[in-house]
Design a protein around this motif. Structure first.
Motif, mmCIF file in Angstrom:
data_model
loop_
_atom_site.group_PDB
_atom_site.id
_atom_site.type_symbol
_atom_site.label_atom_id
_atom_site.label_comp_id
_atom_site.label_asym_id
_atom_site.label_seq_id
_atom_site.Cartn_x
_atom_site.Cartn_y
_atom_site.Cartn_z
ATOM 1 N N ALA A 2 0.835 -1.206 0.000
ATOM 2 C CA ALA A 2 0.000 0.000 0.000
ATOM 3 C C ALA A 2 0.867 1.254 0.000
ATOM 4 N N ALA A 3 1.899 1.277 0.845
ATOM 5 C CA ALA A 3 2.781 2.441 0.910
ATOM 6 C C ALA A 3 3.600 2.578 -0.358
ATOM 7 N N ARG A 4 4.006 1.467 -0.936
ATOM 8 C CA ARG A 4 4.805 1.504 -2.166
ATOM 9 C C ARG A 4 3.989 2.080 -3.321
ATOM 10 N N PHE A 5 2.747 1.627 -3.449
ATOM 11 C CA PHE A 5 1.902 2.146 -4.525
ATOM 12 C C PHE A 5 1.608 3.629 -4.316
ATOM 13 N N ASP A 6 1.405 4.026 -3.089
ATOM 14 C CA ASP A 6 1.157 5.438 -2.812
ATOM 15 C C ASP A 6 2.374 6.283 -3.160
ATOM 16 N N ARG A 7 3.575 5.790 -2.858
ATOM 17 C CA ARG A 7 4.789 6.532 -3.201
ATOM 18 C C ARG A 7 4.924 6.674 -4.721
ATOM 19 N N HIS A 8 4.627 5.626 -5.446
ATOM 20 C CA HIS A 8 4.695 5.705 -6.907
ATOM 21 C C HIS A 8 3.667 6.700 -7.459
ATOM 22 N N ARG A 9 2.500 6.703 -6.872
ATOM 23 C CA ARG A 9 1.467 7.652 -7.314
ATOM 24 C C ARG A 9 1.932 9.088 -7.073
ATOM 25 N N ARG A 10 2.536 9.329 -5.926
ATOM 26 C CA ARG A 10 3.029 10.676 -5.607
ATOM 27 C C ARG A 10 4.207 11.069 -6.500
ATOM 28 N N ASP A 33 2.716 12.168 -9.847
ATOM 29 C CA ASP A 33 2.086 13.487 -9.757
ATOM 30 C C ASP A 33 3.126 14.590 -9.630
ATOM 31 N N MET A 84 2.166 5.396 -13.306
ATOM 32 C CA MET A 84 2.751 5.684 -12.000
ATOM 33 C C MET A 84 4.237 5.351 -11.955
#
Length: 333
Positions: free
Chosen positions: A237-245, A248, A269
């Motif tokens: 979950a944290a890894r995917f969020d970091r890639h999304r950020r 962006d 991403m």
């Protein structure tokens, strides 16, 4: 170094395979091949396609499926999207409805590395199963796995593979794969699967915590370490969020001197293809190289006009931000 038939290797492989099932989100067969991703793309076609395959393309790497299929003497049709666009589910449905003879498989590229486009894999796979229930779904996830969610079982995929030098962030040399029970059943009916890439042998050996042929054991040590970090320490979950950020941040920070060359609604991403407005893309890359940063060049049709930023793997946000600071200076001239 340890023997690949030893108890120590079996323990190493058992841990890897458990984490692979988490990464792919599957309870079905997973294994590791000492090969490039291209090798396992070929393997998917050799094991799962007797005669006819539909290849969906939206860039240079999705076209590789077509080239491999032709080299194997298969009847290969294409459904092309323009570079920068994702595969349209309605066009895929229309194409499948219009064909009297059913395809053995449809190939999909989750994330097209050359254009920075992420296809709607879940939707496309559901279209294939709805319009052609016996057709298998073969997926290239080379630049998505480990950076973009993949739900193998939930999306009803049949083969999904990724070499490890992108989202998993290891040196190249091995490829991880998930294979459905339906794909295994198809392979059982296909007598000419070859030797090195025989899925039935990989499944047999994986079920016994092993591999069919001598592997690159140092890569297996690295993969075990990295998967443990991804799954247990950072968490998916944290890894995917970091890639999304990271995606962006890249798009926002480069907007004043470059436009996103692909459809923003399908922006990847893990990699962005950018078209600069006030400087030649190759000059920009050269100047960044002088400052100590390597940017990806344009690829295929976009070679001359774009550059690419790979924001994937273990790159921290502050490292990406520092690179973008330098890119701001270089783009300003």
């Amino acid at each position: 170094m340890i023997g690949h038939r030893s108890t120590e290797f079996k323990e190493l492989f058992r841990g890897i395979n458990a984490h692979l099932k988490t990464l792919f989100a599957t309870k079905q067969t997973t294994f590791v091949v000492t090969s490039s991703g291209t090798g396992v793309m070929q393997a998917a076609l050799e094991n799962c396609v007797n005669r006819r395959v539909l290849v969906t393309t939206c860039g240079a790497f999705s076209e590789r499926w077509f080239n491999i299929a032709q080299s194997l003497g298969l009847e290969a049709d294409r459904l092309d999207a323009e570079w920068g666009n994702a595969i349209d589910p309605e066009r895929l449905a229309d194409h499948l409805r219009s064909r009297r003879a059913q395809y053995d498989a449809v190939t999909l590229t989750h994330n097209e590395t050359s254009t920075g486009v992420t296809n709607d894999l879940a939707i496309l796979a559901s279209v294939v199963h709805e319009e052609s229930p016996d057709t298998l779904v073969l997926v290239d996830a080379v630049s998505s796995l480990g950076g973009i969610p993949v739900q193998f079982d939930e999306w009803n995929l049949d083969v999904c593979m990724a070499s490890v030098q992108k989202g998993i962030a290891l040196p190249p040399g091995i490829t991880v794969a998930a294979v459905s029970d339906a794909a295994v059943a198809r392979a059982q009916k296909h007598p000419y699967r070859g030797t090195y890439f025989d899925f039935l042998e990989y499944k047999k050996q994986a079920d016994a915590d092993g591999v069919p042929a001598t592997p690159s054991i140092p890569h297996f040590y690295a993969l075990a370490k990295q998967l443990d970090y991804i799954v247990r320490e950072e968490t998916l979950a944290a890894r995917f969020d970091r890639h999304r950020r990271m995606r962006d941040m890249t798009i926002e920070r480069t907007a004043k001197y470059a436009r996103l060359a692909s459809d923003p609604a399908h922006a990847s991403m893990t990699v962005s293809a950018l078209e600069p407005s006030n400087v030649d893309a190759e000059i920009l890359r050269y100047r960044m190289k002088e400052r100590g940063f390597t940017l990806g060049g344009g690829y295929g049709q976009w070679k001359e006009k774009t550059f690419r930023i790979g924001h994937m793997g273990d790159i921290p946000l502050d490292s990406l931000s520092a690179m973008l600071d330098v890119l701001d200076e270089v783009a300003a001239g």
